[in-house]
Design a protein around this motif. Structure first.
Motif, PDB file in Angstrom:
ATOM      1  N   TYR A 159      -0.600 -10.482  11.740  1.00 21.10           N
ATOM      2  CA  TYR A 159       0.105 -11.224  10.592  1.00 21.10           C
ATOM      3  C   TYR A 159       1.206 -10.363  10.221  1.00 21.10           C
ATOM      4  N   LYS A 160       1.858 -10.784   9.182  1.00 23.94           N
ATOM      5  CA  LYS A 160       2.968 -10.172   8.600  1.00 23.94           C
ATOM      6  C   LYS A 160       2.834  -9.899   7.158  1.00 23.94           C
ATOM      7  N   VAL A 161       3.157  -8.879   6.666  1.00 25.43           N
ATOM      8  CA  VAL A 161       3.108  -8.665   5.058  1.00 25.43           C
ATOM      9  C   VAL A 161       4.736  -8.625   4.572  1.00 25.43           C
ATOM     10  N   GLY A 162       5.025  -9.508   4.076  1.00 20.41           N
ATOM     11  CA  GLY A 162       6.441  -9.625   3.672  1.00 20.41           C
ATOM     12  C   GLY A 162       6.645  -8.915   2.440  1.00 20.41           C
ATOM     13  N   ARG A 163       7.756  -8.100   2.642  1.00 20.68           N
ATOM     14  CA  ARG A 163       8.149  -7.248   1.396  1.00 20.68           C
ATOM     15  C   ARG A 163       9.646  -7.357   1.497  1.00 20.68           C
ATOM     16  N   TRP A 164      10.586  -7.326   0.482  1.00 17.19           N
ATOM     17  CA  TRP A 164      12.009  -7.126   0.430  1.00 17.19           C
ATOM     18  C   TRP A 164      12.514  -6.320  -0.790  1.00 17.19           C
ATOM     19  N   VAL A 165      13.085  -5.504  -0.489  1.00 19.22           N
ATOM     20  CA  VAL A 165      13.727  -4.748  -1.691  1.00 19.22           C
ATOM     21  C   VAL A 165      15.094  -4.934  -2.014  1.00 19.22           C
ATOM     22  N   PHE A 166      15.631  -5.149  -3.085  1.00 19.87           N
ATOM     23  CA  PHE A 166      16.983  -5.547  -3.416  1.00 19.87           C
ATOM     24  C   PHE A 166      17.370  -4.342  -4.187  1.00 19.87           C
ATOM     25  N   VAL A 167      18.200  -3.540  -3.453  1.00 19.02           N
ATOM     26  CA  VAL A 167      18.628  -2.124  -3.965  1.00 19.02           C
ATOM     27  C   VAL A 167      19.734  -2.111  -4.883  1.00 19.02           C
ATOM     28  N   GLY A 168      19.575  -1.793  -6.166  1.00 19.78           N
ATOM     29  CA  GLY A 168      20.689  -1.713  -7.007  1.00 19.78           C
ATOM     30  C   GLY A 168      21.322  -0.561  -7.177  1.00 19.78           C
ATOM     31  N   GLU A 169      22.071  -0.244  -8.026  1.00 19.81           N
ATOM     32  CA  GLU A 169      22.830   0.905  -8.463  1.00 19.81           C
ATOM     33  C   GLU A 169      21.922   1.852  -9.012  1.00 19.81           C
ATOM     34  N   ASN A 170      21.271   1.418 -10.216  1.00 18.74           N
ATOM     35  CA  ASN A 170      20.374   2.199 -11.125  1.00 18.74           C
ATOM     36  C   ASN A 170      18.813   1.519 -10.936  1.00 18.74           C
ATOM     37  N   LYS A 171      18.392   0.478 -10.342  1.00 17.49           N
ATOM     38  CA  LYS A 171      17.078   0.042 -10.276  1.00 17.49           C
ATOM     39  C   LYS A 171      17.095  -1.002  -9.006  1.00 17.49           C
ATOM     40  N   ASN A 172      15.568  -0.729  -8.300  1.00 22.51           N
ATOM     41  CA  ASN A 172      15.481  -1.395  -7.315  1.00 22.51           C
ATOM     42  C   ASN A 172      14.515  -2.667  -7.777  1.00 22.51           C
ATOM     43  N   ARG A 173      14.622  -3.915  -7.256  1.00 20.95           N
ATOM     44  CA  ARG A 173      13.786  -4.966  -7.498  1.00 20.95           C
ATOM     45  C   ARG A 173      13.233  -5.465  -6.106  1.00 20.95           C
ATOM     46  N   ALA A 174      12.169  -5.748  -6.132  1.00 21.80           N
ATOM     47  CA  ALA A 174      11.401  -6.338  -5.044  1.00 21.80           C
ATOM     48  C   ALA A 174      10.555  -7.276  -4.907  1.00 21.80           C
ATOM     49  N   ILE A 175      10.522  -8.191  -3.958  1.00 26.93           N
ATOM     50  CA  ILE A 175       9.285  -9.117  -3.927  1.00 26.93           C
ATOM     51  C   ILE A 175       8.236  -8.985  -2.772  1.00 26.93           C
ATOM     52  N   TYR A 176       7.022  -8.973  -3.314  1.00 26.77           N
ATOM     53  CA  TYR A 176       6.094  -8.526  -2.245  1.00 26.77           C
ATOM     54  C   TYR A 176       5.106  -9.962  -2.107  1.00 26.77           C
ATOM     55  N   VAL A 177       4.929 -10.132  -1.050  1.00 28.14           N
ATOM     56  CA  VAL A 177       3.787 -11.363  -0.707  1.00 28.14           C
ATOM     57  C   VAL A 177       2.518 -10.557  -0.785  1.00 28.14           C
ATOM     58  N   PHE A 178       1.702 -11.345  -1.568  1.00 34.40           N
ATOM     59  CA  PHE A 178      -0.065 -10.906  -1.604  1.00 34.40           C
ATOM     60  C   PHE A 178      -0.414 -11.074  -0.349  1.00 34.40           C
ATOM     61  N   PHE A 179      -1.007  -9.829   0.031  1.00 36.08           N
ATOM     62  CA  PHE A 179      -1.925  -9.864   1.367  1.00 36.08           C
ATOM     63  C   PHE A 179      -3.307  -9.297   1.079  1.00 36.08           C
ATOM     64  N   PRO A 180      -4.295 -10.214   1.694  1.00 38.23           N
ATOM     65  CA  PRO A 180      -5.872  -9.906   1.430  1.00 38.23           C
ATOM     66  C   PRO A 180      -6.313  -8.613   2.203  1.00 38.23           C
ATOM     67  N   LEU A 181      -7.213  -8.169   1.645  1.00 37.11           N
ATOM     68  CA  LEU A 181      -7.738  -6.967   2.356  1.00 37.11           C
ATOM     69  C   LEU A 181      -8.750  -7.720   3.406  1.00 37.11           C
ATOM     70  N   ASN A 182      -8.813  -7.205   4.792  1.00 37.11           N
ATOM     71  CA  ASN A 182      -9.748  -7.327   5.821  1.00 37.11           C
ATOM     72  C   ASN A 182     -11.033  -6.855   5.431  1.00 37.11           C
ATOM     73  N   PRO A 183     -12.086  -7.715   5.094  1.00 42.76           N
ATOM     74  CA  PRO A 183     -13.377  -7.156   4.524  1.00 42.76           C
ATOM     75  C   PRO A 183     -13.960  -6.343   5.837  1.00 42.76           C
ATOM     76  N   VAL A 184     -14.149  -6.754   7.359  1.00 42.67           N
ATOM     77  CA  VAL A 184     -14.607  -6.118   8.014  1.00 42.67           C
ATOM     78  C   VAL A 184     -13.598  -4.729   8.273  1.00 42.67           C
ATOM     79  N   GLY A 185     -12.447  -4.746   8.211  1.00 42.89           N
ATOM     80  CA  GLY A 185     -11.561  -3.530   8.326  1.00 42.89           C
ATOM     81  C   GLY A 185     -11.940  -2.399   7.261  1.00 42.89           C
ATOM     82  N   LEU A 186     -12.280  -2.948   6.129  1.00 45.33           N
ATOM     83  CA  LEU A 186     -12.660  -2.047   5.166  1.00 45.33           C
ATOM     84  C   LEU A 186     -13.688  -1.140   5.528  1.00 45.33           C
ATOM     85  N   PHE A 187     -15.029  -2.088   6.064  1.00 47.26           N
ATOM     86  CA  PHE A 187     -16.286  -1.385   6.591  1.00 47.26           C
ATOM     87  C   PHE A 187     -16.017  -0.335   7.482  1.00 47.26           C
TER      88      PHE A 187
END
Length: 214
Positions: A159-187
């Protein structure tokens, strides 16, 4: 460092590991001269227990059985995870096209580096789990105000976790796609961490006992 796949307030892996330890203790209650939590947090308290290493080995077998049962019970949760992860991947693919298009239209560099190191705590992050037309204007405005745009997306399994960062001179702003936790992976992570800790404790306690016998 904040969790890059889930919004603040979401239960962390450490929080869930804490719950798992308590659940294991409920499962093995009264079977050993220690609880798992107390053994992990105060191992020296059990240095006088005869053959403590054998007790720890028995505990590890019970923990192995615990996780096997939990993974079997998690089949339905795993199916839900796969559905949600696929949805997140499709959203990431959609947003990637939009972000790249808006960056190009604003004549801002769009880069996909091998690594991107920044102070994430200082970023303004928008977590999303869907897409509608209003995002076009938002992304266009973010691209317009940025110096360049970083594609910080990353693969997880297939799968893909989507993340983009808009780099500004004084502040970065980002968009993250919410991605679930794998329950088996956690175990798997929890089992590995607990087993590794118990192996270290066993080694320390047995070494200490051997020193006292000299």
């Amino acid at each position: 460092m904040p969790n890059g796949t889930a919004p603040p307030g979401t239960m962390t892996v450490a929080d869930q590991l804490d719950i798992i330890i308590d659940d294991i203790d409920n499962t093995i209650s009264g079977k050993y001269p220690f609880t798992l939590r107390d053994l992990l947090e105060n191992p020296d308290d059990y240095s006088d227990i005869p053959e403590v290493g054998k007790e720890i080995d028995k505990l590890k077998k019970d923990i192995e059985s615990y996780f096997e049962n939990k993974k079997a019970e998690a089949a339905e949760q795993l199916n839900k995870y796969k559905e949600d992860a696929l949805k997140a991947t499709r959203l990431a693919d959609k947003l990637e096209m939009v972000v790249k298009e808006k960056a190009n239209s604003q004549k801002k560099p769009y880069v996909t580096p091998l690594f991107f190191v920044r102070k994430e705590d200082e970023d303004e992050v928008l977590f999303v789990d869907n897409y509608d037309a209003s995002f076009d204007q938002l992304i266009d405005e973010l691209a317009k105000r940025s110096m360049f745009v970083v594609n910080a997306s990353m693969p997880i399994e297939s799968y893909k976790v989507g993340r983009w960062v808009f780099v500004g001179e004084n502040k970065n702003r980002a968009i993250y796609v919410f991605f679930p936790l794998n329950p088996v992976g956690l175990f798997d992570v929890a089992k590995d961490q607990i087993t590794l800790a118990l192996d270290g404790i066993k080694l320390d306690l047995e070494s200490g006992a051997a020193e006292e016998e000299k």
